[in-house]
Scaffold this active site. Structure first.
Site, PDB file in Angstrom:
ATOM      1  N   ASP A 260       0.805  -1.233   0.000  1.00 31.33           N
ATOM      2  CA  ASP A 260       0.000   0.000   0.000  1.00 31.33           C
ATOM      3  C   ASP A 260       0.833   1.275   0.000  1.00 31.33           C
ATOM      4  OD1 ASP A 260      -2.220  -1.697   0.124  1.00 31.33           O
ATOM      5  OD2 ASP A 260      -2.158  -1.733   2.312  1.00 31.33           O
TER       6      ASP A 260
ATOM      7  N   LYS B 227       1.564   2.229  -5.105  1.00 29.54           N
ATOM      8  CA  LYS B 227       2.060   1.699  -6.386  1.00 29.54           C
ATOM      9  C   LYS B 227       1.110   2.033  -7.540  1.00 29.54           C
ATOM     10  CE  LYS B 227       2.191  -2.334  -4.370  1.00 29.54           C
ATOM     11  NZ  LYS B 227       2.001  -1.958  -2.954  1.00 29.54           N
TER      12      LYS B 227
ATOM     13  N   GLY C 234      -4.546  -4.237  -3.868  1.00 33.79           N
ATOM     14  CA  GLY C 234      -5.549  -3.208  -4.117  1.00 33.79           C
ATOM     15  C   GLY C 234      -4.793  -1.954  -4.491  1.00 33.79           C
ATOM     16  N   HIS C 235      -4.753  -1.631  -5.776  1.00 35.52           N
ATOM     17  CA  HIS C 235      -3.952  -0.501  -6.260  1.00 35.52           C
ATOM     18  C   HIS C 235      -4.884   0.636  -6.673  1.00 35.52           C
ATOM     19  CE1 HIS C 235      -0.300  -3.290  -7.255  1.00 35.52           C
ATOM     20  NE2 HIS C 235      -0.679  -3.325  -5.998  1.00 35.52           N
TER      21      HIS C 235
ATOM     22  N   GLN D 111       1.935  -6.020  -3.391  1.00 35.12           N
ATOM     23  CA  GLN D 111       2.385  -6.156  -1.993  1.00 35.12           C
ATOM     24  C   GLN D 111       3.646  -5.298  -1.788  1.00 35.12           C
ATOM     25  OE1 GLN D 111       1.420  -9.469  -3.678  1.00 35.12           O
ATOM     26  NE2 GLN D 111      -0.467  -8.508  -3.074  1.00 35.12           N
TER      27      GLN D 111
ATOM     28  N   THR E 154      -8.418  -3.370  -0.237  1.00 29.82           N
ATOM     29  CA  THR E 154      -9.010  -4.652  -0.615  1.00 29.82           C
ATOM     30  C   THR E 154      -9.992  -5.135   0.439  1.00 29.82           C
ATOM     31  OG1 THR E 154      -7.064  -5.222  -1.895  1.00 29.82           O
ATOM     32  CG2 THR E 154      -8.432  -7.066  -1.211  1.00 29.82           C
TER      33      THR E 154
ATOM     34  N   ASP F 178       2.327  14.588   2.020  1.00 25.50           N
ATOM     35  CA  ASP F 178       1.335  15.573   2.497  1.00 25.50           C
ATOM     36  C   ASP F 178       0.678  15.165   3.808  1.00 25.50           C
ATOM     37  OD1 ASP F 178       0.379  13.588   0.504  1.00 25.50           O
ATOM     38  OD2 ASP F 178      -1.615  14.350   1.053  1.00 25.50           O
TER      39      ASP F 178
HETATM   40  P1  GDP Z   1      -0.900   0.406  -3.475  1.00 24.21           P
HETATM   41  O1  GDP Z   1      -1.478  -0.886  -3.037  1.00 24.21           O
HETATM   42  O2  GDP Z   1       0.566   0.489  -3.251  1.00 24.21           O
HETATM   43  O3  GDP Z   1      -1.283   0.788  -4.880  1.00 24.21           O
HETATM   44  O4  GDP Z   1      -1.540   1.518  -2.518  1.00 24.21           O
HETATM   45  P2  GDP Z   1      -3.090   1.637  -2.104  1.00 24.21           P
HETATM   46  O5  GDP Z   1      -3.863   2.099  -3.284  1.00 24.21           O
HETATM   47  O6  GDP Z   1      -3.561   0.404  -1.425  1.00 24.21           O
HETATM   48  O7  GDP Z   1      -3.008   2.742  -0.975  1.00 24.21           O
HETATM   49  C1  GDP Z   1      -2.461   3.995  -1.206  1.00 24.21           C
HETATM   50  C2  GDP Z   1      -3.535   5.065  -0.882  1.00 24.21           C
HETATM   51  O8  GDP Z   1      -2.898   6.330  -0.781  1.00 24.21           O
HETATM   52  C3  GDP Z   1      -4.585   5.218  -1.956  1.00 24.21           C
HETATM   53  O9  GDP Z   1      -5.782   5.580  -1.347  1.00 24.21           O
HETATM   54  C4  GDP Z   1      -4.050   6.358  -2.815  1.00 24.21           C
HETATM   55  O10 GDP Z   1      -5.080   7.069  -3.484  1.00 24.21           O
HETATM   56  C5  GDP Z   1      -3.404   7.212  -1.768  1.00 24.21           C
HETATM   57  N1  GDP Z   1      -2.235   7.997  -2.193  1.00 24.21           N
HETATM   58  C6  GDP Z   1      -1.223   7.636  -3.030  1.00 24.21           C
HETATM   59  N2  GDP Z   1      -0.274   8.600  -3.043  1.00 24.21           N
HETATM   60  C7  GDP Z   1      -0.702   9.574  -2.213  1.00 24.21           C
HETATM   61  C8  GDP Z   1      -0.138  10.817  -1.785  1.00 24.21           C
HETATM   62  O11 GDP Z   1       0.944  11.209  -2.156  1.00 24.21           O
HETATM   63  N3  GDP Z   1      -0.874  11.544  -0.883  1.00 24.21           N
HETATM   64  C9  GDP Z   1      -2.093  11.125  -0.433  1.00 24.21           C
HETATM   65  N4  GDP Z   1      -2.728  11.910   0.450  1.00 24.21           N
HETATM   66  N5  GDP Z   1      -2.630   9.970  -0.807  1.00 24.21           N
HETATM   67  C10 GDP Z   1      -1.946   9.200  -1.680  1.00 24.21           C
HETATM   68  P1  IMO Z   2      -0.925  -4.146  -2.302  1.00 23.53           P
HETATM   69  O1  IMO Z   2      -0.474  -4.658  -3.640  1.00 23.53           O
HETATM   70  C1  IMO Z   2      -0.968  -4.689   2.004  1.00 23.53           C
HETATM   71  C2  IMO Z   2      -0.951  -8.803   3.490  1.00 23.53           C
HETATM   72  C3  IMO Z   2      -2.208  -9.295   4.185  1.00 23.53           C
HETATM   73  C4  IMO Z   2      -1.597 -10.309   5.133  1.00 23.53           C
HETATM   74  C5  IMO Z   2      -0.472 -10.919   4.319  1.00 23.53           C
HETATM   75  C6  IMO Z   2      -0.847 -12.215   3.606  1.00 23.53           C
HETATM   76  O2  IMO Z   2      -2.228  -3.439  -2.326  1.00 23.53           O
HETATM   77  O3  IMO Z   2       0.148  -3.385  -1.628  1.00 23.53           O
HETATM   78  P2  IMO Z   2      -2.415 -12.886   1.574  1.00 23.53           P
HETATM   79  O4  IMO Z   2      -3.787 -12.424   1.190  1.00 23.53           O
HETATM   80  O5  IMO Z   2      -1.373 -12.564   0.558  1.00 23.53           O
HETATM   81  O6  IMO Z   2      -2.393 -14.295   2.026  1.00 23.53           O
HETATM   82  O7  IMO Z   2      -2.049 -12.016   2.889  1.00 23.53           O
HETATM   83  O8  IMO Z   2      -0.115  -9.944   3.342  1.00 23.53           O
HETATM   84  N1  IMO Z   2      -1.184  -8.268   2.136  1.00 23.53           N
HETATM   85  C7  IMO Z   2      -1.141  -6.960   1.837  1.00 23.53           C
HETATM   86  N2  IMO Z   2      -0.973  -5.873   2.625  1.00 23.53           N
HETATM   87  N3  IMO Z   2      -1.087  -4.534   0.665  1.00 23.53           N
HETATM   88  C8  IMO Z   2      -1.224  -5.610  -0.132  1.00 23.53           C
HETATM   89  O9  IMO Z   2      -1.228  -5.507  -1.476  1.00 23.53           O
HETATM   90  C9  IMO Z   2      -1.298  -6.896   0.445  1.00 23.53           C
HETATM   91  N4  IMO Z   2      -1.458  -8.155  -0.045  1.00 23.53           N
HETATM   92  C10 IMO Z   2      -1.367  -8.973   1.000  1.00 23.53           C
HETATM   93  O10 IMO Z   2      -2.857  -8.250   4.870  1.00 23.53           O
HETATM   94  O11 IMO Z   2      -1.024  -9.651   6.232  1.00 23.53           O
HETATM   95 MG    MG Z   3      -2.962  -1.625  -1.774  1.00 22.59          MG
END
Ligand code: GDP
Ligand code: IMO
Ligand code: MG
Length: 420
Positions: free
Chosen positions: A12, A15, A39-40, A221, A297, A330
């Site tokens: 998270d 990405k 969850g991207h 991840q 997610t 931020d």
């Molecule tokens: P990922 O799994 O690495 O793609 O990240 P996620 O989407 O799960 O979580 C990142 C969250 O931070 C999302 O809600 C994005 O919209 C948000 N986000 C990403 N970059 C920034 C940033 O620079 N500032 C803020 N405030 N939110 C951001």
């Molecule tokens: P993105 O791509 C954050 C964590 C789960 C759990 C462990 C194993 O959005 O960054 P699994 O479902 O793979 O058996 O879970 O890994 N986990 C994540 N945490 N972001 C993710 O993906 C994750 N995918 C799995 O919460 O601790």
């Molecule tokens: Mg994510």
């Protein structure tokens, strides 16, 4: 030529947003591991989209998106997601490709994930329950079914055989839930999957590399969730690090050029497992609320803490990171004081390495404290206009991690990113 974008923490890191931002400079965007546990998030105008299976380049009209062989694929999620991107006018029938070697997640994999987690009680991993672990177990156990098998007439027979094996395991767990409804939507989704462009991913991508096209490999991840190098057993079941690009797409190592590592300006983790810099106080609550740190997610609240320089140096070493992107800078706007962990005190001695079993040793993080900038940076467009306190924070991290921060993300929007 291949560049990689991946997360350096526990997932998270942002990405989705960063891949979407960089996608304009590439021809192909390819996912190499993980599955719908990811969850991207990215924004199309002011609309938020969360992608689980489709690469984050899909909103760029002329780009090819490939789901690589290293991914585990849930056809039901994919179908739902294709419908969702189509509602934005995306022509996924044209731009989305799936490798024939990609393993399928079956309904019984999801059931086994749930049964396994339940059986662990307090030691549970905190899995997303998407069937990831059981699907990868069937891959390495040489039982799994792959996307290419869908085109073979023996598919149903193979499916029934594997399902029976899974049923015996589920019976052992005492798992009672009826999964026939899951199966119905699964078979429906398989029909849909058959209608997509199924290719030999390794020839497909190497031909493009040979033709001088630019490939962006998108990690899921984070490095600390890698099955080999993460905080085992509290990890996911794939290689999330750069090495996973080679095996997850069929790309030779010397083809990889830039490795862009993403870190938040602080740190989060969702699910169980060690997290040395976790803050279980009001600063942690502040980060969670200000950063909206709830799983993309599963919706679960994310654990929050200070940025961990020891874990980041480790992740940069394993991945060969050549440049850093710092996201969510931020979110620190509202804090008057910031901390960076530069060492772990273990048994009274300061160390600068990630121990074998982080969860079995008592780690006391060593911090350097910085003044906060207390300024809204979300509208800043160039690095020279950033507050001086932020320059100090970034300079310190550059020196500590020994990889330069090249971009700072200052909001969730596609344009909210500053080149350093
Ligand atoms: P990922 O799994 O690495 O793609 O990240 P996620 O989407 O799960 O979580 C990142 C969250 O931070 C999302 O809600 C994005 O919209 C948000 N986000 C990403 N970059 C920034 C940033 O620079 N500032 C803020 N405030 N939110 C951001
Ligand atoms: P993105 O791509 C954050 C964590 C789960 C759990 C462990 C194993 O959005 O960054 P699994 O479902 O793979 O058996 O879970 O890994 N986990 C994540 N945490 N972001 C993710 O993906 C994750 N995918 C799995 O919460 O601790
Ligand atoms: Mg994510």
């Amino acid at each position: 030529m291949v560049d990689v974008i991946l997360g350096l923490q526990w997932g998270d890191e942002g990405k989705g947003k960063i891949v979407d931002f960089f996608a304009k400079d590439y021809d192909v965007i390819a996912r190499f591991q993980g599955g719908p546990n990811a969850g991207h998030t990215l924004y199309v105008g002011d609309k938020k989209v969360v992608l689980h299976q489709i690469p984050s380049g899909i909103f760029h009209e002329d780009k090819t998106n490939l789901i690589g062989n290293g991914v585990v694929l849930d056809a039901v999620t994919l179908k739902r997601e294709c419908d969702s991107v189509a509602s934005f006018g995306v022509d996924y029938k044209k731009n989305l490709y799936v490798s024939e070697r990609t393993h399928l997640i079956l309904p019984t994999h999801r059931a086994l994930d749930k049964a396994s987690e339940l059986s662990k009680g307090n030691d549970k991993i905190g899995s997303t329950l998407k069937g990831i672990g059981p699907a990868y177990m069937d891959k390495t156990g040489r039982n799994g079914l792959r996307v290419g098998d869908l085109l073979d007439k023996s598919f149903t027979t193979q499916y029934i055989k594997l399902r029976m094996k899974h049923q015996r395991l589920l019976d052992n767990y005492g798992f009672q839930e009826d999964i026939s409804a899951w199966e119905e939507e699964f078979f429906d989704a398989l029909e849909f999957l058959r209608s997509l462009k199924i290719v030999n991913g390794e020839y497909f991508i190497n031909e493009k590399i040979g033709n001088g096209q630019r490939i962006l490999a998108e990690g899921a991840q984070g490095s600390m969730l890698d099955v080999d190098f993460g905080t085992f057993p509290f990890v996911t079941s794939s290689n999330t690090v750069t090495a996973g690009v080679c095996s997850g797409l069929g790309i030779a190592p010397q083809k990889i050029k830039e490795v862009i590592g993403i870190t938040k300006a602080y740190c989060t983790r969702v699910g169980s497992g060690p997290f040395p810099t976790e803050l279980v106080d009001e600063t942690g609550d502040f980060l969670r609320n200000a950063g909206n740190e709830f799983g993309s997610t599963t919706g679960r609240p994310r654990r929050c803490g200070w940025i961990d320089g020891v874990a980041l140096q480790f992740a940069c070493m394993i991945n060969g990171v050549t440049q850093l992107v710092m996201t969510k800078a931020d979110i620190l706007d509202g804090l008057s004081e910031l901390k960076v962990c530069h060492g772990y005190k273990i048994n009274g001695e300061e160390k600068n390495f990630v121990p074998f079993q982080m969860n079995k040793v008592d780690i006391e993080p060593q911090y350097k404290t910085f003044e906060g900038w207390k300024t809204d940076i979300t509208a800043v467009k160039d690095y020279n206009s950033m507050p001086a306190a932020m320059n100090t924070y970034i300079d310190y991290l550059d020196n500590l991690i020994k990889v330069p921060v090249k971009y700072i993300s200052n909001g969730p929007g596609r344009e909210q990113i500053i080149s350093v």
